[in-house]
Design an enzyme around this catalytic site. Structure first.
Site, PDB file in Angstrom:
ATOM      1  CG  ASP A 157       3.883   4.461   5.374  1.00  0.00           C
ATOM      2  OD1 ASP A 157       3.651   3.243   5.556  1.00  0.00           O
ATOM      3  OD2 ASP A 157       3.073   5.356   5.668  1.00  0.00           O
ATOM      4  N   GLY A 197      -1.186   6.664   0.039  1.00  0.00           N
ATOM      5  CA  GLY A 197      -1.396   7.758   0.992  1.00  0.00           C
ATOM      6  C   GLY A 197      -0.674   9.034   0.593  1.00  0.00           C
ATOM      7  N   GLY A 217      -4.330   0.704  15.599  1.00  0.00           N
ATOM      8  CA  GLY A 217      -5.437  -0.217  15.814  1.00  0.00           C
ATOM      9  C   GLY A 217      -5.043  -1.180  16.926  1.00  0.00           C
ATOM     10  NE  ARG A 258       1.171  13.043  10.247  1.00  0.00           N
ATOM     11  CZ  ARG A 258       1.164  11.990  11.066  1.00  0.00           C
ATOM     12  NH1 ARG A 258       1.818  12.049  12.213  1.00  0.00           N
ATOM     13  NH2 ARG A 258       0.501  10.892  10.746  1.00  0.00           N
ATOM     14  CB  ALA A 269      54.554  20.306  -5.962  1.00  0.00           C
ATOM     15  CG  LEU A 284      -1.812  -1.201   1.434  1.00  0.00           C
ATOM     16  CD1 LEU A 284      -2.809  -0.926   2.560  1.00  0.00           C
ATOM     17  CD2 LEU A 284      -2.547  -1.561   0.159  1.00  0.00           C
ATOM     18  CB  ALA A 285       2.698   3.013  -1.932  1.00  0.00           C
TER      19      ALA A 285
HETATM   20  C1  UD1 Z   1      -3.494   1.504   9.874  1.00  0.00           C
HETATM   21  C2  UD1 Z   1      -4.359   0.400  10.489  1.00  0.00           C
HETATM   22  C3  UD1 Z   1      -4.091   0.347  11.986  1.00  0.00           C
HETATM   23  C4  UD1 Z   1      -2.613   0.135  12.243  1.00  0.00           C
HETATM   24  C5  UD1 Z   1      -1.787   1.190  11.533  1.00  0.00           C
HETATM   25  C6  UD1 Z   1      -0.324   0.858  11.634  1.00  0.00           C
HETATM   26  C7  UD1 Z   1      -6.412   0.257   9.206  1.00  0.00           C
HETATM   27  C8  UD1 Z   1      -7.832   0.641   9.132  1.00  0.00           C
HETATM   28  N1  UD1 Z   1      -5.725   0.690  10.256  1.00  0.00           N
HETATM   29  O1  UD1 Z   1      -3.940   2.729  10.406  1.00  0.00           O
HETATM   30  O2  UD1 Z   1      -4.819  -0.694  12.581  1.00  0.00           O
HETATM   31  O3  UD1 Z   1      -2.346   0.159  13.630  1.00  0.00           O
HETATM   32  O4  UD1 Z   1      -2.129   1.256  10.128  1.00  0.00           O
HETATM   33  O5  UD1 Z   1       0.430   1.918  11.124  1.00  0.00           O
HETATM   34  O6  UD1 Z   1      -5.921  -0.472   8.358  1.00  0.00           O
HETATM   35  N2  UD1 Z   1      -3.088   3.582   2.408  1.00  0.00           N
HETATM   36  C9  UD1 Z   1      -3.467   3.461   1.102  1.00  0.00           C
HETATM   37  N3  UD1 Z   1      -4.744   3.760   0.743  1.00  0.00           N
HETATM   38  C10 UD1 Z   1      -5.665   4.172   1.648  1.00  0.00           C
HETATM   39  C11 UD1 Z   1      -5.277   4.289   2.997  1.00  0.00           C
HETATM   40  C12 UD1 Z   1      -3.983   3.977   3.348  1.00  0.00           C
HETATM   41  O7  UD1 Z   1      -2.659   3.099   0.243  1.00  0.00           O
HETATM   42  O8  UD1 Z   1      -6.789   4.432   1.249  1.00  0.00           O
HETATM   43  C13 UD1 Z   1      -1.717   3.247   2.805  1.00  0.00           C
HETATM   44  C14 UD1 Z   1      -0.983   4.450   3.344  1.00  0.00           C
HETATM   45  O9  UD1 Z   1      -0.266   5.088   2.295  1.00  0.00           O
HETATM   46  C15 UD1 Z   1      -0.064   3.822   4.362  1.00  0.00           C
HETATM   47  C16 UD1 Z   1      -0.816   2.613   4.851  1.00  0.00           C
HETATM   48  O10 UD1 Z   1      -1.779   2.341   3.866  1.00  0.00           O
HETATM   49  O11 UD1 Z   1       1.121   3.364   3.766  1.00  0.00           O
HETATM   50  C17 UD1 Z   1      -1.473   2.838   6.198  1.00  0.00           C
HETATM   51  O12 UD1 Z   1      -2.347   3.903   6.102  1.00  0.00           O
HETATM   52  P1  UD1 Z   1      -2.560   4.892   7.305  1.00  0.00           P
HETATM   53  O13 UD1 Z   1      -3.528   5.914   6.908  1.00  0.00           O
HETATM   54  O14 UD1 Z   1      -1.255   5.307   7.848  1.00  0.00           O
HETATM   55  O15 UD1 Z   1      -3.278   3.883   8.322  1.00  0.00           O
HETATM   56  P2  UD1 Z   1      -3.622   4.188   9.824  1.00  0.00           P
HETATM   57  O16 UD1 Z   1      -4.876   4.936   9.889  1.00  0.00           O
HETATM   58  O17 UD1 Z   1      -2.451   4.718  10.503  1.00  0.00           O
END
Ligand code: UD1
Ligand code: CA
Length: 454
Positions: free
Chosen positions: A103, A12, A138, A16, A379, A9-10
């Site tokens: 990430d 996001g 979570g 920040r 030199a 998953l990438a």
């Molecule tokens: C998620 C988990 C949480 C866990 C945490 C660990 C869920 C609902 N929650 O929360 O239980 O403790 O990670 O860090 O899964 N991403 C996508 N598409 C999206 C959303 C996210 O590609 O629609 C990717 C983000 O780029 C990131 C990763 O998924 O690499 C996690 O997303 P993030 O929003 O950080 O998840 P959390 O809400 O922190």
């Protein structure tokens, strides 16, 4: 060994980071985070990579092309469940799906292998970690038998659930046989209005699957990067791990916290690296090598017993045994030193083949040059290899002595045993054992009266 779909998953935004480039393209030890994750994933046997991109997805996909991952777009990301849903059509009907985050760069192959060993068609495997403070994560909800029942997100947790210290890392392994149906049952009735991938855990418990938890060897393995402070923390952590490995293999580091390896370093034993060196690409150093402080080594090899003194830069060069380099030397690509050669301070070399025992000790430029053994270059000597359009070669035989402040205008050929008088501008070939003068003769005038002020 069952087939694995690995979904990274990438998508996001990573706001920040305060950056114009995608978060996952920020680097740990010179390698974009996403490439580290894909590299680790690629090492798992029998797997197929799926890369979910969204925000700045084209540039992420571009930087990862060589992995030949199945790139899946997630426009308008609606949560981790939504992300995996977009891959659903590409998942195989059997086997397992492993989710990774782009990430979370330091996840280890070993840990993922423990997970795959624990998984099967009727088992869900979660990577969880016990944290001092699990705020934001979570939480893993277990029943009175300690069996996992669900994951609740921070924002949906009851006060009692918020006390749970076992956190979800986000990395999980699910059997495709069930996953596809669970994904279709996800909804977004929660505090964030998102599709939570973590909702599949309660479904797995309901459907009577076994839910197994595996734990990482350290917290850094599952640490995510949200800002540049966390990026720097993981960089240091990774550097520490590399330094520890090298020290255990027989390298002495003056200070492992001031050591930076951005690539791979092969070592012999009993070598020493002083503080603030940056080592990039593929570097190898032999036995008993000493690298002084503030050196930069990139794609080079250094033979046994050689000494690189402080503030030297060596790139794409081959250094044989017992050479001495620096301080303040710059060896550019294509430099080759035979054993016991010496390159001193403020000397620049490029495409220079320097024979055994030859010395270029001070303030010189040696480029496009082939030099024999036991040559002494005085030199301030310059090989004039460039006429503004073309480059030319300089050839110097064995045992040549080049006097200080000489210019060797290439193409130049100086025979073995020749001597070049100091201050010469050499434009014609010099034969073996000749002495070449190429400078104005000195004239002295008697009774010279100094000019007076008008
Ligand atoms: C998620 C988990 C949480 C866990 C945490 C660990 C869920 C609902 N929650 O929360 O239980 O403790 O990670 O860090 O899964 N991403 C996508 N598409 C999206 C959303 C996210 O590609 O629609 C990717 C983000 O780029 C990131 C990763 O998924 O690499 C996690 O997303 P993030 O929003 O950080 O998840 P959390 O809400 O922190
Ligand atoms: Ca996160």
């Amino acid at each position: 060994m069952s087939h694995k779909d690995i979904v990274v998953l990438a998508a996001g935004k990573g706001s920040r980071m305060k950056s114009n480039k995608s978060k996952v393209l920020h680097e740990i030890a010179g390698v974009p985070m996403i490439r580290r994750v894909l590299e680790t994933a690629n090492n798992l046997s029998n797997s197929r990579l799926h890369l979910v991109v969204g925000h700045q997805g084209a540039s992420v996909a571009d930087h990862c092309q060589d992995f030949l991952a199945n790139v899946v777009w997630q426009d308008n990301p609606k949560g981790t469940g939504d992300a995996v849903k977009r891959v659903a059509d590409h998942l195989s009907g059997d086997g397992m799906t492993l989710t990774l985050y782009g990430d979370v760069p330091l996840i280890r192959q070993n840990t993922l292998e423990q997970m795959t060993q624990a998984g099967d068609d009727n088992t869900l495997v979660l990577l969880t970690v016990l944290l001092e403070d699990a705020t934001g994560y979570g939480r893993i909800v277990r029943d009175e038998n300690n069996d996992v029942m669900a994951i609740v997100e921070q924002k949906d947790a009851t006060p009692a659930q918020a006390q749970i210290r076992e956190a979800n890392t986000g990395i999980l392994l699910a059997p495709n046989k069930h996953l596809l149906s669970w994904l279709s049952q996800l909804d977004c009735n929660n505090a964030q209005g998102e599709y939570y991938l973590t909702d599949i855990i309660a479904m797995a418990a309901r459907d009577g699957l076994k839910i197994v938890t595996v734990h990482p060897s350290s917290e850094s393995e599952v640490a995510g990067v949200n800002d540049r402070v966390q990026l720097a923390q993981l960089e240091r952590e990774w550097q520490k791990q590399q330094a520890d490995n090298l020290m255990r293999q027989g390298l002495t580091l003056a200070d492992p916290s001031r050591f930076d390896l951005r690539g791979s370093l092969k070592i012999g034993i009993d070598s020493f690296i002083d503080i603030n060196c940056v080592i990039e690409g593929d570097v190898s150093i032999g036995d008993n090598v000493v690298i002084g402080p503030n050196c930069h080594l990139k794609n080079c090899s250094i033979g046994d017993g050689s000494h690189i003194k402080n503030n030297s830069s060596i790139e794409e060069s081959l250094i044989a045994e017992a050479c001495e380099i620096g301080p303040y030397a710059r060896l550019r690509p294509g430099t080759k030193l035979a054993e016991k050669a010496k390159i001193g301070n403020f000397v620049e070399t490029k495409k220079a083949d320097i024979g055994a025992g030859s010395k270029v000790n001070h303030l010189s430029y040696v480029g496009d040059t082939e030099m024999g053994a036991n040559v002494n270059v005085g030199a301030g000597t310059i090989t004039c290899n460039y006429d503004g359009v073309n480059k030319f070669k300089t050839e110097i035989g064995d045992d040549v002595f080049v006097g200080s402040n000489s210019s060797l205008v290439a193409p130049a050929k100086i025979g073995s045993g020749a001597t070049i008088a100091a201050g010469s501008t050499i434009t014609k070939p010099v034969n073996n054992d000749q002495l070449a003068f190429a400078r104005a003769r000195q004239t002295n005038k008697d009774g010279w009266s100094k000019p007076t002020k008008k």
